[in-house]
Design an enzyme around this catalytic site. Structure first.
Site, mmCIF file in Angstrom:
data_model
loop_
_atom_site.group_PDB
_atom_site.id
_atom_site.type_symbol
_atom_site.label_atom_id
_atom_site.label_comp_id
_atom_site.label_asym_id
_atom_site.label_seq_id
_atom_site.Cartn_x
_atom_site.Cartn_y
_atom_site.Cartn_z
ATOM 1 N N ASP A 11 -32.385 -21.114 21.250
ATOM 2 C CA ASP A 11 -31.202 -20.331 21.568
ATOM 3 C C ASP A 11 -31.267 -19.092 20.672
ATOM 4 O O ASP A 11 -31.985 -19.078 19.673
ATOM 5 C CB ASP A 11 -29.950 -21.168 21.281
ATOM 6 N N ASP A 13 -28.187 -16.592 19.739
ATOM 7 C CA ASP A 13 -27.024 -16.358 18.874
ATOM 8 C C ASP A 13 -26.697 -17.583 18.024
ATOM 9 O O ASP A 13 -26.576 -18.696 18.539
ATOM 10 C CB ASP A 13 -25.803 -15.983 19.713
ATOM 11 N N GLU A 20 -23.230 -13.662 16.613
ATOM 12 C CA GLU A 20 -22.872 -13.825 18.020
ATOM 13 C C GLU A 20 -22.775 -12.403 18.575
ATOM 14 O O GLU A 20 -21.833 -11.668 18.270
ATOM 15 C CB GLU A 20 -21.541 -14.566 18.181
#
Length: 211
Positions: A11, A13, A20
């Site tokens: 992933d 963020d 984010e």
């Protein structure tokens, strides 16, 4: 690219990077706090990810494309990320990223960290500013798992040699599809369902797990 020995899918963020990204973009619109709260709920799995993403992206309408330079300047790679990716390559693996975030940022960040392949959402824009809409299908939990399977097939990697590393509820389907699902810097629900939990916020901790 020839067949790889194994595949690691990150992933983005709060996993490969500390930020984010949608919150950084929202800061440019003066809506950082509202979007941060909505992001947190989505990562805990309390709301549908795609629906939440559409509503959060709507808050970005009007942000000029020039703001991406400021956003990129604020990106912090996660400690150990580059070392882990270097170790993946040294052992004949592929490093990939699939993100519910945005190509507009990942297209710069991913290659700078040595990532081989990546996929994310795209933000629609017109007249030099964001329109508040996502272009094309949203990369959600199912989309992340599909990317992992697709990349494994493309690079000749058996599913038994796949790893997925994530922090949020939308990573769980991908983590379940992989042979080893690793919760990193993760929300409680993700830690509870992962095959393995990495506690320190240092991706180099994953290196001993590589084949």
């Amino acid at each position: 690219m020839p067949d790889a020995r194994f595949l690691v899918v990150f992933d983005a963020d709060s996993t490969l990077i500390r930020n984010e990204v949608i919150e950084l973009i929202a800061d440019e619109a003066g809506r950082g706090a509202e979007v941060a709260a909505a992001t947190e709920a989505a990562m805990r799995g309390e709301v549908d990810f795609a629906e939440s993403l559409r509503s959060r992206v709507a808050e970005l309408a009007g942000v000029p494309l020039t703001a991406f330079e400021r956003v990129l300047a604020r990106i912090e790679p996660t400690p150990g990320g580059r070392e882990l990716i270097d170790a993946i390559h040294a052992r004949g693996g592929i490093a990939a990223v699939v993100s519910g975030g945005f190509h507009e940022i990942l297209d710069t960040v991913a290659p700078s960290l040595g990532v081989d392949v990546w996929r994310a959402n795209r933000l629609a824009h017109a007249d030099g500013a964001l329109t508040g809409v996502v272009n094309g299908p949203i990369v959600d939990a199912a989309g992340k798992a599909a990317a992992l399977r697709e990349w494994a097939e493309q690079h000749g990697v058996p599913m038994s040699q796949t790893f997925a590393i994530g922090d949020g509820a939308n990573d769980l389907v991908m983590m379940d599809a992989a042979a080893l699902g690793i919760a990193f810097n993760a929300k409680p629900a993700v830690r509870a369902q992962a095959d393995l939990v990495v506690g320190p916020v240092d991706l180099a901790e994953v290196i001993p797990l590589l084949p």
